[in-house]
Scaffold this active site. Structure first.
Site, PDB file in Angstrom:
ATOM      1  CG  HIS A 179      -4.098  -3.274   2.439  1.00 47.63           C
ATOM      2  ND1 HIS A 179      -3.230  -2.840   3.414  1.00 47.63           N
ATOM      3  CD2 HIS A 179      -4.695  -2.169   1.930  1.00 47.63           C
ATOM      4  CE1 HIS A 179      -3.315  -1.522   3.518  1.00 47.63           C
ATOM      5  NE2 HIS A 179      -4.190  -1.095   2.619  1.00 47.63           N
TER       6      HIS A 179
ATOM      7  CB  CYS B 175      -1.006  -0.014   1.145  1.00 45.92           C
ATOM      8  SG  CYS B 175      -2.337   1.197   0.905  1.00 45.92           S
TER       9      CYS B 175
ATOM     10  CD  GLU C 282      -2.323  -5.965   5.200  1.00 43.71           C
ATOM     11  OE1 GLU C 282      -2.739  -4.805   5.384  1.00 43.71           O
ATOM     12  OE2 GLU C 282      -1.577  -6.268   4.232  1.00 43.71           O
TER      13      GLU C 282
END
Length: 208
Positions: free
Chosen positions: A188, A79, A190
């Site tokens: 992202h 990001c 995660e």
């Protein structure tokens, strides 16, 4: 040891949990010495490029990341971490790390869907990925896989050889970049479920 860089841009514990879920140890730190001595480095982030760079420069993290890049340590940006590796960002007119030549650009105003409805900025939610050239971190990623985005800016490298993935949102924008031992995603990892964890797993075993 995988070092997760703390430069005041948040989202660190979710990245650490994802790394732990994959079976790897990690350390969250803002200490330059630990960064340059890491086996692998992840620098995630949410927020603004300007404040991120101010924090990095205040702590000497910018120099540590430059040294790590030059020494060949595998590095992963996520990001904001995908934007600050450019020379600069249109956000805050920030001067950034300059590890990859180019600029982080803002989405143009007035973008519309095919039905004429205005698209919201920031671009937030799930979207696809078009892999434009292969990379070890994309091993196993399918054409139908989607990833989670939250951003108003995106990287625009000067050299298209640094572009590995693009995504459509009103315009086609660069969503994955790389150079040598450095790779970065605008989305992202995660927060992207199994496809995100797969790329993160590939990074943990990547030998540039």
């Amino acid at each position: 040891m995988i070092v997760i860089v703390d430069y005041g841009a948040g989202n660190l514990t979710s990245v650490q949990r994802a790394v732990s879920y994959l079976g790897y140890e990690s350390l969250i730190t803002n200490e330059p010495e630990k960064i340059v001595n890491a086996e692998r480095i992840i620098f995630p982030g949410v927020g603004a490029a300007g404040s991120a760079m101010e924090e990095m420069k205040a702590r000497g993290i910018d120099d540590a990341l430059e040294k790590a890049f030059k020494s060949g340590i595998p590095m992963l940006g996520i990001c904001v971490g995908c934007q600050i590796i450019m020379d600069g960002s249109e956000e805050n007119d920030a001067v950034c790390l300059g590890l990859i030549k180019g600029t982080a650009r803002a989405f143009p105003s007035g973008m519309k869907e095919e039905n004429g409805i205005l698209l919201k900025v920031p671009h937030m939610g799930w979207n696809g990925l078009n892999v434009v050239q292969p990379h070890p971190l994309f091993n196993g990623v399918g054409k139908e896989d989607e990833f989670y985005f939250v951003h108003s800016y995106f990287p625009e490298p000067l050299d298209r050889n640094n572009v590995f993935g693009v995504t459509e949102y009103g315009v086609e924008f660069v969503s994955a970049v790389g150079l040598k031992n450095l790779f970065a995603t605008q989305f992202h990892l995660e927060k992207s479920g199994k496809p995100g964890l797969l790329i993160l797993k590939n990074f943990c075993i990547w030998e540039p």
